[in-house]
Write a protein that holds these residues in place. Structure first.
Motif, PDB file in Angstrom:
ATOM      1  N   ALA A 186      20.918  35.767  35.245  1.00  0.00           N
ATOM      2  CA  ALA A 186      22.045  36.043  36.377  1.00  0.00           C
ATOM      3  C   ALA A 186      21.499  36.864  37.222  1.00  0.00           C
ATOM      4  CB  ALA A 186      23.106  36.845  35.821  1.00  0.00           C
ATOM      5  N   ARG A 187      20.466  37.700  36.928  1.00  0.00           N
ATOM      6  CA  ARG A 187      19.940  38.655  38.311  1.00  0.00           C
ATOM      7  C   ARG A 187      18.715  37.898  38.717  1.00  0.00           C
ATOM      8  NH1 ARG A 187      18.103  44.717  36.871  1.00  0.00           N
ATOM      9  NH2 ARG A 187      17.810  44.384  39.157  1.00  0.00           N
ATOM     10  N   ILE A 188      18.101  36.771  37.912  1.00  0.00           N
ATOM     11  CA  ILE A 188      17.114  35.891  38.384  1.00  0.00           C
ATOM     12  C   ILE A 188      17.607  35.110  39.394  1.00  0.00           C
ATOM     13  CG2 ILE A 188      15.626  34.042  37.945  1.00  0.00           C
ATOM     14  CD1 ILE A 188      14.001  36.678  37.197  1.00  0.00           C
ATOM     15  N   ALA A 189      18.770  34.587  39.271  1.00  0.00           N
ATOM     16  CA  ALA A 189      19.506  33.716  40.242  1.00  0.00           C
ATOM     17  C   ALA A 189      19.955  34.337  41.571  1.00  0.00           C
ATOM     18  CB  ALA A 189      20.690  32.965  39.586  1.00  0.00           C
ATOM     19  N   HIS A 190      19.979  35.548  41.516  1.00  0.00           N
ATOM     20  CA  HIS A 190      20.356  36.224  42.818  1.00  0.00           C
ATOM     21  C   HIS A 190      19.003  36.787  43.686  1.00  0.00           C
ATOM     22  CE1 HIS A 190      24.489  36.658  42.611  1.00  0.00           C
ATOM     23  NE2 HIS A 190      24.600  36.943  41.275  1.00  0.00           N
ATOM     24  N   ILE A 191      17.919  36.634  43.002  1.00  0.00           N
ATOM     25  CA  ILE A 191      16.654  36.754  43.756  1.00  0.00           C
ATOM     26  C   ILE A 191      16.470  35.964  44.937  1.00  0.00           C
ATOM     27  CG2 ILE A 191      14.071  37.134  43.577  1.00  0.00           C
ATOM     28  CD1 ILE A 191      14.624  38.133  40.786  1.00  0.00           C
ATOM     29  N   GLY A 192      16.141  36.713  46.077  1.00  0.00           N
ATOM     30  CA  GLY A 192      15.901  35.754  47.251  1.00  0.00           C
ATOM     31  C   GLY A 192      14.672  34.799  47.150  1.00  0.00           C
ATOM     32  N   TRP A 193      13.850  35.161  46.481  1.00  0.00           N
ATOM     33  CA  TRP A 193      12.640  34.243  46.431  1.00  0.00           C
ATOM     34  C   TRP A 193      12.939  32.682  45.703  1.00  0.00           C
ATOM     35  CZ3 TRP A 193       8.896  33.862  49.743  1.00  0.00           C
ATOM     36  CH2 TRP A 193       8.287  35.194  50.379  1.00  0.00           C
ATOM     37  N   VAL A 194      13.955  33.358  44.531  1.00  0.00           N
ATOM     38  CA  VAL A 194      14.562  31.855  43.893  1.00  0.00           C
ATOM     39  C   VAL A 194      15.295  31.217  44.780  1.00  0.00           C
ATOM     40  CG1 VAL A 194      15.988  31.272  42.016  1.00  0.00           C
ATOM     41  CG2 VAL A 194      14.298  33.290  41.582  1.00  0.00           C
ATOM     42  N   HIS A 195      16.102  31.651  45.269  1.00  0.00           N
ATOM     43  CA  HIS A 195      17.173  31.278  46.463  1.00  0.00           C
ATOM     44  C   HIS A 195      16.277  30.342  47.569  1.00  0.00           C
ATOM     45  CE1 HIS A 195      21.376  32.779  46.507  1.00  0.00           C
ATOM     46  NE2 HIS A 195      20.744  33.143  45.414  1.00  0.00           N
ATOM     47  N   LYS A 196      15.090  30.766  47.730  1.00  0.00           N
ATOM     48  CA  LYS A 196      14.097  29.960  48.676  1.00  0.00           C
ATOM     49  C   LYS A 196      13.500  28.767  48.064  1.00  0.00           C
ATOM     50  CE  LYS A 196       9.743  30.375  51.110  1.00  0.00           C
ATOM     51  NZ  LYS A 196      10.107  29.735  52.303  1.00  0.00           N
TER      52      LYS A 196
END
Length: 222
Positions: A186-196
């Motif tokens: 859940a926290r990983i999916a909110h990280i900006g780099w993961v969004h990128k």
């Protein structure tokens, strides 16, 4: 069986809508509504020989009504009541969406996207007369968030995650920091780099339908 009821309501000059045995009659005041409720109930039970479900029948303002999955609200700009998906219908959609994006479901992410697209198309085609652009924006965000968690799990090992992040334009230092940080999905999916890395554009290229875009194409005036 209820054709006779339609004719009776038309003869009385009442505004109404009926689908099977679900019926709404619209009048101008609470007093008129109480009067019509009693007289129509009497007509159905005495003339047609049918039983009215007293628990499901009520007199209420439009915003208190749920009809065929729709709720109603007053649009102050248009000065009129409009339809939108009822909160219970939205909750049902979210439950189905969560089931289709369950991380423990042992199918490919492409299959999950296929089933999500079927759900999105069917839901919007049904509710396309409703006002729900803002709702579609929020649901789009939830779907993409949960898909990012599914993709992160399918990448499995830290080594593979770091490698794939770098392939998706994430700097080496950030890729290794995220891949080995040990945070929950859940926290990983909110990280900006993961969004990128797993961007909206890449999810669309993977085949995921945008609810906002599909609603814009299918929306029908009511």
């Amino acid at each position: 069986m209820l054709n006779e009821l339609d004719k009776e309501l038309e003869a009385r000059g009442l505004d109404f809508v009926r689908y099977a045995d679900d019926l709404i009659i619209m009048v101008g005041s609470r007093q008129a509504a109480d009067r019509v409720m009693k007289s129509v109930t009497r007509f159905i039970e005495e003339r047609l020989g049918l039983k009215v479900n007293a628990e499901k029948s009520k007199v209420d303002k439009p915003k208190g009504i749920k009809y065929l999955g729709f709720g109603f609200y007053f649009d102050s700009f248009a000065k009129a009541y409009k339809a939108r998906p009822h909160p219970k219908a939205v909750a049902k959609f979210k439950a189905q969406m969560k089931r289709l994006t369950c991380r423990s479901w042992g199918v490919s992410n492409s299959y999950k996207v296929l089933k999500l697209n079927q759900l999105i198309r069917g839901w919007i085609n049904y509710f396309r007369i409703g006002s729900m652009k803002g709702l579609c924006v929020r649901l789009d965000s939830s779907i993409r968030y949960r898909l990012r968690m599914c993709i992160w799990k399918h990448w499995k090992t830290p080594q593979n995650r770091a490698k794939l992040l770098m392939m998706l334009d994430v700097p080496r230092w950030a890729a290794y920091k995220i891949a080995y940080c040990g945070n929950r999905y859940a926290r990983i999916a909110h990280i900006g780099w993961v969004h990128k890395a797993i961007s909206n554009k890449r999810l669309a290229a993977f085949g995921l339908i945008s609810m906002v875009d599909y609603y814009a194409k299918r929306r029908a005036a009511c």
